[in-house]
Write a protein that holds these residues in place. Structure first.
Motif, PDB file in Angstrom:
ATOM      1  N   VAL A 177       0.844  -1.204   0.000  1.00 46.46           N
ATOM      2  CA  VAL A 177       0.000   0.000   0.000  1.00 46.46           C
ATOM      3  C   VAL A 177       0.875   1.248   0.000  1.00 46.46           C
ATOM      4  O   VAL A 177       0.707   2.166  -0.814  1.00 46.46           O
ATOM      5  N   THR A 178       1.843   1.263   0.903  1.00 47.37           N
ATOM      6  CA  THR A 178       2.717   2.432   1.057  1.00 47.37           C
ATOM      7  C   THR A 178       3.591   2.628  -0.183  1.00 47.37           C
ATOM      8  O   THR A 178       3.806   3.765  -0.640  1.00 47.37           O
ATOM      9  N   THR A 179       4.083   1.523  -0.739  1.00 43.81           N
ATOM     10  CA  THR A 179       4.932   1.604  -1.930  1.00 43.81           C
ATOM     11  C   THR A 179       4.169   2.206  -3.108  1.00 43.81           C
ATOM     12  O   THR A 179       4.665   3.107  -3.793  1.00 43.81           O
ATOM     13  N   GLY A 180       2.966   1.711  -3.336  1.00 44.83           N
ATOM     14  CA  GLY A 180       2.190   2.167  -4.493  1.00 44.83           C
ATOM     15  C   GLY A 180       1.707   3.597  -4.335  1.00 44.83           C
ATOM     16  O   GLY A 180       1.929   4.453  -5.213  1.00 44.83           O
ATOM     17  N   ILE A 181       1.064   3.877  -3.216  1.00 43.12           N
ATOM     18  CA  ILE A 181       0.540   5.233  -2.997  1.00 43.12           C
ATOM     19  C   ILE A 181       1.699   6.214  -2.852  1.00 43.12           C
ATOM     20  O   ILE A 181       1.668   7.319  -3.408  1.00 43.12           O
ATOM     21  N   GLY A 182       2.739   5.805  -2.133  1.00 40.82           N
ATOM     22  CA  GLY A 182       3.896   6.685  -1.911  1.00 40.82           C
ATOM     23  C   GLY A 182       4.626   7.023  -3.206  1.00 40.82           C
ATOM     24  O   GLY A 182       5.142   8.137  -3.358  1.00 40.82           O
ATOM     25  N   ALA A 183       4.691   6.071  -4.141  1.00 41.77           N
ATOM     26  CA  ALA A 183       5.359   6.342  -5.424  1.00 41.77           C
ATOM     27  C   ALA A 183       4.696   7.523  -6.128  1.00 41.77           C
ATOM     28  O   ALA A 183       5.354   8.333  -6.779  1.00 41.77           O
ATOM     29  N   VAL A 184       3.381   7.624  -5.967  1.00 42.52           N
ATOM     30  CA  VAL A 184       2.612   8.709  -6.599  1.00 42.52           C
ATOM     31  C   VAL A 184       2.762  10.016  -5.828  1.00 42.52           C
ATOM     32  O   VAL A 184       3.050  11.067  -6.406  1.00 42.52           O
ATOM     33  N   ILE A 185       2.566   9.921  -4.518  1.00 43.47           N
ATOM     34  CA  ILE A 185       2.496  11.135  -3.688  1.00 43.47           C
ATOM     35  C   ILE A 185       3.888  11.668  -3.342  1.00 43.47           C
ATOM     36  O   ILE A 185       4.161  12.861  -3.484  1.00 43.47           O
ATOM     37  N   ASN A 186       4.786  10.763  -2.874  1.00 45.58           N
ATOM     38  CA  ASN A 186       6.101  11.221  -2.400  1.00 45.58           C
ATOM     39  C   ASN A 186       7.132  11.320  -3.518  1.00 45.58           C
ATOM     40  O   ASN A 186       7.939  12.244  -3.543  1.00 45.58           O
ATOM     41  N   THR A 187       7.147  10.311  -4.394  1.00 46.12           N
ATOM     42  CA  THR A 187       8.211  10.263  -5.406  1.00 46.12           C
ATOM     43  C   THR A 187       7.841  11.095  -6.632  1.00 46.12           C
ATOM     44  O   THR A 187       8.543  12.040  -6.976  1.00 46.12           O
ATOM     45  N   ILE A 197       0.360   6.247 -16.696  1.00 43.95           N
ATOM     46  CA  ILE A 197       0.284   4.841 -17.134  1.00 43.95           C
ATOM     47  C   ILE A 197       0.932   3.978 -16.053  1.00 43.95           C
ATOM     48  O   ILE A 197       2.032   4.281 -15.588  1.00 43.95           O
ATOM     49  N   VAL A 198       0.224   2.917 -15.672  1.00 44.15           N
ATOM     50  CA  VAL A 198       0.737   1.990 -14.655  1.00 44.15           C
ATOM     51  C   VAL A 198       0.928   0.624 -15.307  1.00 44.15           C
ATOM     52  O   VAL A 198      -0.031   0.036 -15.823  1.00 44.15           O
ATOM     53  N   PHE A 199       2.163   0.140 -15.298  1.00 44.36           N
ATOM     54  CA  PHE A 199       2.479  -1.179 -15.868  1.00 44.36           C
ATOM     55  C   PHE A 199       2.505  -2.207 -14.734  1.00 44.36           C
ATOM     56  O   PHE A 199       3.297  -2.071 -13.793  1.00 44.36           O
ATOM     57  N   GLY A 200       1.648  -3.226 -14.826  1.00 39.20           N
ATOM     58  CA  GLY A 200       1.561  -4.260 -13.787  1.00 39.20           C
ATOM     59  C   GLY A 200       0.467  -3.905 -12.805  1.00 39.20           C
ATOM     60  O   GLY A 200       0.599  -2.962 -12.031  1.00 39.20           O
ATOM     61  N   GLY A 202      -0.777  -5.614 -10.211  1.00 37.83           N
ATOM     62  CA  GLY A 202      -0.750  -6.521  -9.069  1.00 37.83           C
ATOM     63  C   GLY A 202      -0.876  -5.752  -7.767  1.00 37.83           C
ATOM     64  O   GLY A 202      -1.419  -4.649  -7.713  1.00 37.83           O
ATOM     65  N   GLY A 203      -0.343  -6.360  -6.716  1.00 37.83           N
ATOM     66  CA  GLY A 203      -0.468  -5.788  -5.374  1.00 37.83           C
ATOM     67  C   GLY A 203       0.125  -4.401  -5.239  1.00 37.83           C
ATOM     68  O   GLY A 203      -0.324  -3.606  -4.410  1.00 37.83           O
ATOM     69  N   ILE A 204       1.122  -4.068  -6.056  1.00 33.25           N
ATOM     70  CA  ILE A 204       1.714  -2.732  -6.019  1.00 33.25           C
ATOM     71  C   ILE A 204       0.992  -1.813  -7.011  1.00 33.25           C
ATOM     72  O   ILE A 204       0.580  -0.703  -6.657  1.00 33.25           O
ATOM     73  N   GLY A 205       0.852  -2.269  -8.237  1.00 32.04           N
ATOM     74  CA  GLY A 205       0.264  -1.426  -9.286  1.00 32.04           C
ATOM     75  C   GLY A 205      -1.128  -0.919  -8.923  1.00 32.04           C
ATOM     76  O   GLY A 205      -1.472   0.242  -9.205  1.00 32.04           O
ATOM     77  N   LEU A 206      -1.935  -1.749  -8.287  1.00 30.67           N
ATOM     78  CA  LEU A 206      -3.282  -1.307  -7.895  1.00 30.67           C
ATOM     79  C   LEU A 206      -3.210  -0.173  -6.884  1.00 30.67           C
ATOM     80  O   LEU A 206      -4.052   0.722  -6.867  1.00 30.67           O
ATOM     81  N   ASN A 207      -2.193  -0.201  -6.047  1.00 33.58           N
ATOM     82  CA  ASN A 207      -2.027   0.886  -5.079  1.00 33.58           C
ATOM     83  C   ASN A 207      -1.476   2.151  -5.738  1.00 33.58           C
ATOM     84  O   ASN A 207      -1.763   3.254  -5.280  1.00 33.58           O
ATOM     85  N   VAL A 208      -0.727   1.983  -6.830  1.00 35.28           N
ATOM     86  CA  VAL A 208      -0.342   3.159  -7.624  1.00 35.28           C
ATOM     87  C   VAL A 208      -1.621   3.787  -8.190  1.00 35.28           C
ATOM     88  O   VAL A 208      -1.815   5.004  -8.125  1.00 35.28           O
ATOM     89  N   ILE A 209      -2.490   2.944  -8.713  1.00 37.10           N
ATOM     90  CA  ILE A 209      -3.760   3.439  -9.273  1.00 37.10           C
ATOM     91  C   ILE A 209      -4.569   4.164  -8.206  1.00 37.10           C
ATOM     92  O   ILE A 209      -5.068   5.282  -8.427  1.00 37.10           O
ATOM     93  N   GLN A 210      -4.663   3.558  -7.035  1.00 37.15           N
ATOM     94  CA  GLN A 210      -5.408   4.201  -5.940  1.00 37.15           C
ATOM     95  C   GLN A 210      -4.762   5.542  -5.551  1.00 37.15           C
ATOM     96  O   GLN A 210      -5.455   6.523  -5.288  1.00 37.15           O
ATOM     97  N   GLY A 211      -3.432   5.599  -5.586  1.00 35.25           N
ATOM     98  CA  GLY A 211      -2.718   6.851  -5.291  1.00 35.25           C
ATOM     99  C   GLY A 211      -2.989   7.907  -6.350  1.00 35.25           C
ATOM    100  O   GLY A 211      -3.155   9.095  -6.041  1.00 35.25           O
ATOM    101  N   LEU A 212      -3.046   7.469  -7.607  1.00 32.46           N
ATOM    102  CA  LEU A 212      -3.299   8.409  -8.704  1.00 32.46           C
ATOM    103  C   LEU A 212      -4.700   9.010  -8.598  1.00 32.46           C
ATOM    104  O   LEU A 212      -4.904  10.197  -8.871  1.00 32.46           O
ATOM    105  N   ARG A 213      -5.647   8.201  -8.196  1.00 32.52           N
ATOM    106  CA  ARG A 213      -7.010   8.726  -8.023  1.00 32.52           C
ATOM    107  C   ARG A 213      -7.036   9.747  -6.885  1.00 32.52           C
ATOM    108  O   ARG A 213      -7.642  10.808  -7.013  1.00 32.52           O
TER     109      ARG A 213
END
Ligand code: NAD
Ligand code: AHE
Ligand code: ZN
Length: 375
Positions: A177-187, A197-200, A202-213
């Motif tokens: 959760v932290t990796t995906g959302i943090g990649a969007v917000i912090n990084t 665009i999110v490639f993959g 899975g457990g990380i990519g879905l959290n990137v998507i949630q962070g992007l929203r």
């Protein structure tokens, strides 16, 4: 024979490429600056599978893997001041000592105070707390070893979290959760209205998507070779899906057209270096940023034409979503408890420790998003 403080049950990675072996192990008590944690739940991340497979250049055996846990403090070693028996905690593979050169630099979350011993599977004093019942040492993993019912973890590698949060859900905040959302917000620090665009998925990519929203992105393109991920990704905010196996011709050109010139931000959550190149090249000319999250096997290298960077794209990476664990993880637990982010639907399977290898099978077959072991 040495006197060990306790026995606990663990899933041991005995050898690369072999299933984990569930067994009783010895666990010595916490030494200076260390904490004994009773694990209540742990997620299974693709990085555990990566190390178990033998692809990790830092992979050591025998070891107790797992780095996505949540539990309760049962004992503290000498000198521990910030935690006490009964506290609820999430172990941190990226610790936060708040004193090293890295912690004092706001540009990074990569605390280095115990990185070298952590990479050798040892506690900061250079020894292991785990051993077999025959007395042979077993190594720690990422400073966490959450695939054991009890583990010893450095104080600086534990986030104290609120006590009303369910362990079997918030364990996922320990990595995915932290990796995906943090990649969007912090990084990436994605702005409102961005295209991504999110490639993959899975457990990380879905959290990137949630962070992007959460960040207010306008277009969220998901790319995966497994179409069964579409439903969940859509639920978390994906606006367009692309299956590379169904694209005729050049995938980069297709994605650039779909995002009207390239994405402002792209994220690799696959660990595949070919995908990483596509992600970089699908970023917008002039300003697009591509963030590598995926972990690639020993020996793998990324490549592209330097012209891709000369013309304004940047290639970046992120570990643990750029989060400073002791500070940020309790806040992410609050976001979950306040309904700001969702976790429950992504935990598609749960099991006891004895069945942990089924969790790895479900990952291999692509059936699961996250499997969580409940102790
Ligand atoms: P996962 O197995 O749940 O998901 C991977 C997804 O990628 C799957 O849906 C799979 O179908 C898809 N995929 C595989 N090959 C693909 C391709 N060629 N094109 C498009 N999609 C493809 O794994 P996860 O737990 O989400 O982890 C993803 C990656 O992130 C792993 O490499 C993991 O080691 C890494 N990771 C990094 C960090 C970090 O801090 N940097 C943290 C956690 C995980
Ligand atoms: N040991 C590997 C790299 C593994 C890796 O990149 N780990 C990420 C976390 S993945 C969590 O699921 C990380 O935090 N890296 C920073 C660090 O210091 O390890 C290798 O290639 O040697
Ligand atoms: Zn992980």
């Amino acid at each position: 024979k040495e006197d060990h403080n306790m026995r606990t049950r663990a899933a041991v990675a005995v050898e690369a490429g072999k299933p984990l072996e569930i067994m009783d192990v010895n666990l010595d008590g916490p030494r200076e600056g260390e904490v004994l944690v009773e694990m209540k739940a742990t997620g299974i991340c693709h990085t555990d599978e990566f190390t178990l497979s033998g692809a990790d250049p830092e992979g050591l055996f025998p070891a107790i893997l797992g780095h996505e846990g949540a539990g309760v403090v049962v004992d503290v070693g000498p000198g521990v001041t910030t935690l006490k028996k009964g506290d609820h905690v999430i172990p941190l593979y990226t610790p936060e000592c708040r004193e090293c050169e890295y912690c004092l630099n706001p540009k990074t979350n990569l605390c280095q105070s115990i990185r070298s011993t952590q990479g050798q599977g040892l506690m900061p004093d250079g020894t292991s707390r785990f051993s077999t019942l025959d007395g042979d040492p077993i190594l720690h993993y990422m400073g966490c070893s959450t695939f054991a019912n009890h583990s010893v973890v450095p104080e600086i590698a534990l986030a104290k979290v609120r006590e009303d949060a369910p362990f079997e859900k918030i364990c996922y905040i320990g990595c995915g959760v932290t990796t995906g959302i943090g990649a969007v917000i912090n990084t990436a620090k994605v702005e409102i209205g961005s295209r991504a665009i999110v490639f993959g998925l899975g457990g990380i990519g879905l959290n990137v998507i949630q962070g992007l929203r959460l960040a207010g992105a306008d277009q969220i393109v998901g790319v995966d070779i497994n179409p069964s991920k579409v439903e969940m990704a859509t639920r978390f905010g994906m606006t367009d899906f692309v299956n590379p196996t169904e694209v005729d011709g050049d995938l980069v050109a297709y994605l650039v057209a779909l995002t009207k010139g390239g994405a402002d931000y792209t994220f690799d959550a696959t660990g595949n270096v070919g995908v990483m190149r596509t992600a970089l090249e699908a970023a917008h000319k002039g300003w697009g940023e591509s963030i590598i999250i995926g972990v690639a096997p020993a020996g793998a290298e990324i490549s592209t034409r330097p012209f891709q960077l000369v013309t304004g794209r940047s290639w970046r990476g992120t570990a643990f979503g750029g989060a400073r664990g002791r500070t940020d993880v309790p806040k992410i637990v609050d976001w979950y408890m306040d309904g700001k982010i969702e976790i429950d639907p992504m935990i598609t399977h749960t099991m006891g420790l004895d069945d942990i290898n089924k969790g790895f099978d479900l990952m291999h077959s692509g059936e699961s998003i996250r499997s969580v072991v409940i102790y």
